[in-house]
Design an enzyme around this catalytic site. Structure first.
Site, PDB file in Angstrom:
ATOM      1  N   ASP A  25      15.785  20.438  -5.138  1.00  9.52           N
ATOM      2  CA  ASP A  25      16.454  19.305  -4.849  1.00  9.52           C
ATOM      3  C   ASP A  25      17.190  18.762  -6.066  1.00  9.52           C
ATOM      4  OD1 ASP A  25      17.354  17.460  -2.965  1.00  9.52           O
ATOM      5  OD2 ASP A  25      15.482  16.260  -3.348  1.00  9.52           O
ATOM      6  N   GLU A  72      18.120  21.698   8.923  1.00  8.95           N
ATOM      7  CA  GLU A  72      18.618  20.210   9.051  1.00  8.95           C
ATOM      8  C   GLU A  72      19.923  20.248   8.282  1.00  8.95           C
ATOM      9  OE1 GLU A  72      14.894  20.554  10.723  1.00  8.95           O
ATOM     10  OE2 GLU A  72      15.252  20.414   8.550  1.00  8.95           O
ATOM     11  N   ASN A  73      20.181  21.261   7.247  1.00  9.37           N
ATOM     12  CA  ASN A  73      21.174  21.030   6.454  1.00  9.37           C
ATOM     13  C   ASN A  73      22.526  21.542   7.046  1.00  9.37           C
ATOM     14  OD1 ASN A  73      19.596  22.637   3.469  1.00  9.37           O
ATOM     15  ND2 ASN A  73      19.765  20.520   4.140  1.00  9.37           N
ATOM     16  N   GLU A 215      -1.325  22.701  -4.466  1.00 12.22           N
ATOM     17  CA  GLU A 215      -1.337  21.644  -5.339  1.00 12.22           C
ATOM     18  C   GLU A 215       0.242  21.118  -5.602  1.00 12.22           C
ATOM     19  OE1 GLU A 215      -3.777  20.161  -7.093  1.00 12.22           O
ATOM     20  OE2 GLU A 215      -5.142  21.508  -5.889  1.00 12.22           O
TER      21      GLU A 215
END
Length: 249
Positions: A25, A72-73, A215
């Site tokens: 991102d 969704e992009n 994690e």
């Protein structure tokens, strides 16, 4: 938990995460900070995939899953989507020889039927050309969404029950595992470590079933700036944690 300290990193080879997944991102914000168009950020981000792939392979990571394009992009501007769809073509054309040299195998998961033909062809060639490699798996999530994946798995299992191939009441976690797009990864399907760059602290519909006990590391570093040292830092953070999987030691 955030991790941005990458000074004097020491790693225990026995505690390296086997499967690392990354939500890449921040490409757009990287470009905006430099007064560049968003596509410049996407290009820099794709170039950085090479850097992190090399680093992950050198660390002994067995699977590197990268969230490249979500279901969704498609809502983004058409010009931006079109450019993003061209990136795998350029990336694989330039990088596959190096992947083969490093013994890295390409895997791609997601609904590839919706991709442009040129993108699908580039993906298919990369998969075929690296099929003989038995080192790290570089797994791209392309037109992938966690809910879409789960819906498809439910439909498959429901159809099998309807066809009399199984009883619905007998469906186990392992049956769901086998119906997911990560099934080819076998025992490595579930990420040990999930990293998200850019400072956002969301999962964004990524590997919803598989990250139940992963994690999580969130870093403010924008993806194009995420370095090999940042990866090492995240792995060191992972190694410092006590993973109990709901049990008590």
């Amino acid at each position: 938990m955030r991790s941005d300290n990458n000074t004097q990193i020491k790693l225990d080879p026995q505690r390296i995460p086997q499967h690392v997944a990354i939500i890449m991102d921040g490409n757009g914000r990287w470009a905006k900070k430099r007064l560049l168009p968003r596509i410049a950020g996407h290009k820099q981000g794709m170039d950085n995939v090479r850097t992190i792939t090399r680093a992950a392979s050198a660390l002994g990571i067995k699977v590197l899953t990268l969230y490249a394009f979500s279901t969704e992009n498609w809502k983004r501007p058409k010009d931006e989507v079109s450019y993003i769809m061209s990136l795998p073509v350029t990336f694989f054309n330039n990088f596959v020889p190096e992947l083969i040299e490093q013994n890295v195998r390409v895997m791609i998961m997601g609904d590839l039927t919706a991709l442009p033909e040129s993108t699908r062809s580039a993906c298919a060639r990369a998969i075929a050309d690296t099929a003989h490699c038995d080192g790290m798996i570089l797994n791209f999530a392309l037109n992938y969404g966690g809910r879409d994946e789960l819906r498809r798995a439910v439909q498959q299992l429901a159809q099998e029950a309807e066809d009399g191939k199984r009883q619905a009441r007998d469906i186990k976690d392992t049956d769901i595992d086998a119906a997911l797009m990560t099934a080819p990864l076998g025992k490595l399907a579930d990420p040990d470590l999930l990293i998200r760059t850019s400072g956002e602290e969301r999962i964004s519909n990524f590997l919803l079933w598989q990250i139940a006990y992963s994690e999580l590391v969130f870093t403010d570093r924008l993806w194009p700036d995420f370095s090999a040292d940042d990866l090492r830092s995240a792995c060191a953070d992972y190694a410092s944690r006590d993973r109990r999987f709901g049990a008590v030691k």
